[in-house]
Design a protein around this motif. Structure first.
Motif, PDB file in Angstrom:
ATOM      1  N   LEU A 143      -7.882   5.408   8.035  1.00  0.00           N
ATOM      2  CA  LEU A 143      -8.408   4.806   6.791  1.00  0.00           C
ATOM      3  C   LEU A 143     -10.123   5.477   6.719  1.00  0.00           C
ATOM      4  O   LEU A 143     -10.368   5.940   5.584  1.00  0.00           O
ATOM      5  CB  LEU A 143      -8.646   3.479   6.883  1.00  0.00           C
ATOM      6  CG  LEU A 143      -7.452   2.656   6.138  1.00  0.00           C
ATOM      7  CD1 LEU A 143      -7.853   1.012   6.285  1.00  0.00           C
ATOM      8  CD2 LEU A 143      -7.393   3.031   4.789  1.00  0.00           C
ATOM      9  N   ALA A 197      -9.942   9.033   5.657  1.00  0.00           N
ATOM     10  CA  ALA A 197      -9.444   9.140   4.508  1.00  0.00           C
ATOM     11  C   ALA A 197     -10.615   8.762   3.388  1.00  0.00           C
ATOM     12  O   ALA A 197     -10.968   9.573   2.485  1.00  0.00           O
ATOM     13  CB  ALA A 197      -8.098   8.002   3.902  1.00  0.00           C
ATOM     14  N   ILE A 229     -14.590   2.563   1.255  1.00  0.00           N
ATOM     15  CA  ILE A 229     -13.365   2.599   2.263  1.00  0.00           C
ATOM     16  C   ILE A 229     -13.974   2.707   3.616  1.00  0.00           C
ATOM     17  O   ILE A 229     -13.577   2.246   4.713  1.00  0.00           O
ATOM     18  CB  ILE A 229     -12.210   3.594   1.639  1.00  0.00           C
ATOM     19  CG1 ILE A 229     -11.702   2.907   0.350  1.00  0.00           C
ATOM     20  CG2 ILE A 229     -11.260   3.558   2.654  1.00  0.00           C
ATOM     21  CD1 ILE A 229     -10.698   4.000  -0.061  1.00  0.00           C
ATOM     22  N   LEU A 245      -4.198   8.300   4.396  1.00  0.00           N
ATOM     23  CA  LEU A 245      -3.895   6.903   3.643  1.00  0.00           C
ATOM     24  C   LEU A 245      -2.405   6.602   4.349  1.00  0.00           C
ATOM     25  O   LEU A 245      -2.246   5.478   4.817  1.00  0.00           O
ATOM     26  CB  LEU A 245      -3.850   6.994   2.377  1.00  0.00           C
ATOM     27  CG  LEU A 245      -5.438   6.538   1.830  1.00  0.00           C
ATOM     28  CD1 LEU A 245      -5.163   6.694   0.221  1.00  0.00           C
ATOM     29  CD2 LEU A 245      -5.558   5.333   2.141  1.00  0.00           C
ATOM     30  N   ALA A 284       0.871  -1.268  -0.076  1.00  0.00           N
ATOM     31  CA  ALA A 284       0.097  -0.073  -0.092  1.00  0.00           C
ATOM     32  C   ALA A 284       0.843   1.213  -0.089  1.00  0.00           C
ATOM     33  O   ALA A 284       0.640   2.123  -0.778  1.00  0.00           O
ATOM     34  CB  ALA A 284      -0.905   0.020   1.343  1.00  0.00           C
ATOM     35  N   LEU A 342       1.191   4.313  -2.773  1.00  0.00           N
ATOM     36  CA  LEU A 342       0.936   5.477  -2.464  1.00  0.00           C
ATOM     37  C   LEU A 342       2.179   6.563  -2.890  1.00  0.00           C
ATOM     38  O   LEU A 342       2.208   7.608  -3.280  1.00  0.00           O
ATOM     39  CB  LEU A 342       0.640   5.830  -0.958  1.00  0.00           C
ATOM     40  CG  LEU A 342       0.361   7.201  -0.389  1.00  0.00           C
ATOM     41  CD1 LEU A 342      -1.266   7.201  -1.020  1.00  0.00           C
ATOM     42  CD2 LEU A 342      -0.064   7.119   1.142  1.00  0.00           C
TER      43      LEU A 342
END
Lengths: 151, 499
Positions: free
Chosen positions: B119, B122, B142, B16, A82, A86
């Protein structure tokens, strides 16, 4: 009998697994590396890679699979994938935009083309593969725990 | 100065990055989850307040992700309404992150909490900032998936059951939304909201749009916990740890439910006569049913959860009126409710932290032992009940006046009545939990630690002075800009299409 025959399924399954598991892994890597020029991609490739480890776990029991890919490593790879995704997206800022495809796109239909997309695919495959493996591990561990409780 | 449209993606990137960094390193470095969580909250809070200035200086901004031009690529939009929501979400989230530093000590895996929390943040920021239909769905999922996991965080029987119920109902809601988006896409051949709006204006709304409206009403209504779809909320919100209850009730149902509902119905599909009467009816129904059910509760957090349903009813009522004053009141009430409802949940968390119970009958006289919690709880209760001069009074007044001006006296009557019900239920909390003689079992109770106090005090201060947002200077910069965007209605698309 060697030690590997003590846990897991029968000899036939184990033999077949031993022969095929490498091919499954390779096929997963092929799918994910060719994601930008043929059907498939990071998600599908990651799933197939994870399946090869799950296959090992089904045939040989969880100890064997953990030897190849431990829980810690899976969790590290998942978060790492992840973060990598990003970072790729963020490095697009070097060209002025978030998620900008800033690498030279090369010639279409070649393996080394399409700029950041293969890199994104690799990051996704880490995330998806490790994530799927972790989910499977969680289910297996949960099952063993509840069995122990019943006893 | 770097203050330009470049800050738009940061609202998604920062939480994130924080979430994944915490999940990568949080297990090894003890202090990192706290620091990163609070730091991310602080930065986002500052950025959102800067974005108010940015919007006032330069008008609506769009950001093309990956430099793809707007109808094709994903677009992020910073307009009055999203600025307003960003401030609401991030302000509350920062206070909650601060509160969680102390509160989450009693749980084992703090890093998991912060990962999921960021999360969720985000996801919410993404929903608010995106200008793309499908992207909205992705961010919505999400936030929703993170919240399912957070509801189950305590992993006790009750919590797991609530989380399962929430997950099933939430997923049903999401699939309605997805189906609606698919149908809209097939009808308009575009996913960009502004573009979709102008295509719909050209093509005219067929019966398909009516069907899509119903799907969205069910889907987003479920996320916003309007009354026929509210069954998951009274289980899910009390089961989560207090900071998360505050986050869910305070901002999640508004960002995923109310905001998305308002944005899609007002700016994309356009509001019709029938739709606003449905919204009026559902809003009033939620208001009344939530209020009456809340009165009978003895579980502190469950009472607050039912009260959330009732207060969301007010917001939907204001939106349904569709007049400038009604929308202004709805948005102002949305902001106020985020602040005081999260404060009330934090109060209930503080009480639970100190006394280990949520049952109002087992409490009593806590104001002697926990002065700050009791004072902040008093401020929030008065604010939510609509006592002047607290912020809640002004927003309720606006909604009721708007209903009267629109000659919907019946709805105005219910709004006043439920306001009295609200006062009654919060007086019940104050009487049973904080006033009266101290129970013997509670003599060793202590006030909560520093960070929890700090965050409650901050939110209480906003409750106290929230009314200043209606003063001319601030009003023009913040609330008015947000309601203007909704009032644009079907002309929304036109301001973004620049050749």
């Amino acid at each position: 009998m060697s030690k590997e025959h003590q846990a897991g399924m029968s000899l036939i399954v184990k033999t077949i697994t031993r022969l095929t598991v490498g091919l499954i892994l390779l096929y997963g890597i092929y799918i994910l590396l060719h994601g930008h020029i043929s059907p498939g991609g990071g998600f599908a490739g990651g799933v197939i890679v994870a399946l090869s480890f799950i296959h090992l776990m089904l045939a040989y029991g969880k100890e064997m699979a953990f030897k190849k890919l431990s829980k810690g490593a899976a969790s590290f790879l998942e978060s790492g994938g992840a973060i990598m995704f990003l970072l790729i997206a963020l490095s697009g800022f070097s060209g002025g935009y978030f998620f900008l495809n800033f690498i030279n796109k090369g010639e279409p239909f070649r393996l080394f083309s399409a700029g950041i997309i293969p890199l994104c695919n690799i990051a996704i495959s880490f995330k998806v593969g490790a994530g799927l493996f972790a989910i499977f591990v969680a289910l297996v561990l949960l099952k063993t725990n509840s069995k122990e409780k019943e006893r | 100065m770097m203050l330009s449209e470049q800050i738009i993606p940061l609202f998604v990137v920062i939480p994130l990055a924080g979430a994944f960094l915490i999940s990568l390193l949080g297990k090894k470095v003890k202090l990192l989850p706290d620091m990163l969580g609070v730091l991310a909250g602080l930065i986002l809070c500052i950025l959102s307040i800067l974005s108010v200035r940015l919007y006032n200086a330069s008008g609506a901004l769009t950001y093309s992700v990956g430099a793809w031009r707007s109808p094709i690529g994903i677009e992020m939009v910073l307009d009055g309404l999203s600025v307003f929501m960003l401030v609401t979400v991030n302000l509350v989230a920062f206070c909650i992150a601060l509160y969680a530093v102390n509160y989450m000590e009693k749980f084992t895996a703090k890093w998991k909490f912060y990962t999921l929390f960021l999360l969720m943040l985000a996801g919410m920021n993404g929903v608010v900032i995106t200008g793309d239909m499908f992207n909205l769905f992705v961010f919505l999922e999400i936030a929703a998936v993170a919240s399912y996991a957070l509801v189950a965080f305590g992993t006790e029987r009750q919590e797991l059951e609530a989380a399962f119920k929430y997950a099933v109902m939430g997923t049903v809601g999401s699939s309605f939304i997805l189906l609606g988006i698919v149908m809209l896409y097939s009808y308009t051949s575009t996913l960009n909201m502004a573009d979709m709006n102008s295509v719909l204006l050209q093509k005219g709304a067929g019966s398909l749009i009516l069907f899509v409206s119903v799907l969205f009403l069910m889907g987003f209504g479920l996320k916003a916990a309007l009354v026929p779809f509210h069954a998951w909320l009274p289980d899910a919100h009390p089961s989560a740890p207090a900071p998360i209850s505050a986050m869910l009730s305070g901002v999640l149902i508004k960002a995923l439910g109310v905001y998305a509902l308002a944005r899609i119905f007002y700016n994309v599909l356009g509001v019709s006569e029938q739709l606003s009467s449905i919204l009026l009816f559902l809003g009033t129904l939620s208001m009344v049913v939530g209020g009456i059910l809340a009165l009978g509760q003895w579980d502190f957090k469950r009472l607050l959860a039912y009260s959330s349903i009732s207060q969301v009813g007010y917001i939907i009522l204001g939106l349904g009126l569709g007049t400038p004053l009604g929308i202004l009141g709805a948005l102002f009430h949305l902001f106020n409710h985020s602040v005081f409802k999260s404060l009330l949940f934090l109060n209930s968390g503080a009480v639970e932290y100190a006394t280990d119970t949520r049952d109002l009958r087992k409490m009593g006289g806590l104001s002697q032992k926990m002065p700050l919690t009791s004072t902040t709880n008093f401020l929030a209760s008065m604010s939510i009940a609509g006592i002047p001069p607290f912020s809640g009074f002004w927003s309720k007044l606006l909604i009721i006046v708007a209903a009267c001006r629109a000659e919907k006296f019946g709805y105005a009557f219910w709004a006043v009545l439920v306001s009295i019900l609200t006062l009654a239920m919060y007086l019940k909390v104050i009487k049973f939990a904080f006033l009266g003689s101290l129970k013997d079992s509670l003599t060793r109770v202590k006030e909560v630690p520093l960070f929890m106090k700090l965050s409650m005090a901050m939110l209480a201060l906003i409750c106290l002075v929230g009314g200043v947002l209606l003063l001319p200077n601030l009003y023009g910069a913040f609330l008015q800009k947000a309601s203007q965007i909704l009032l644009l209605g079907a002309e929304y698309g036109a301001i973004f299409i620049k050749g």
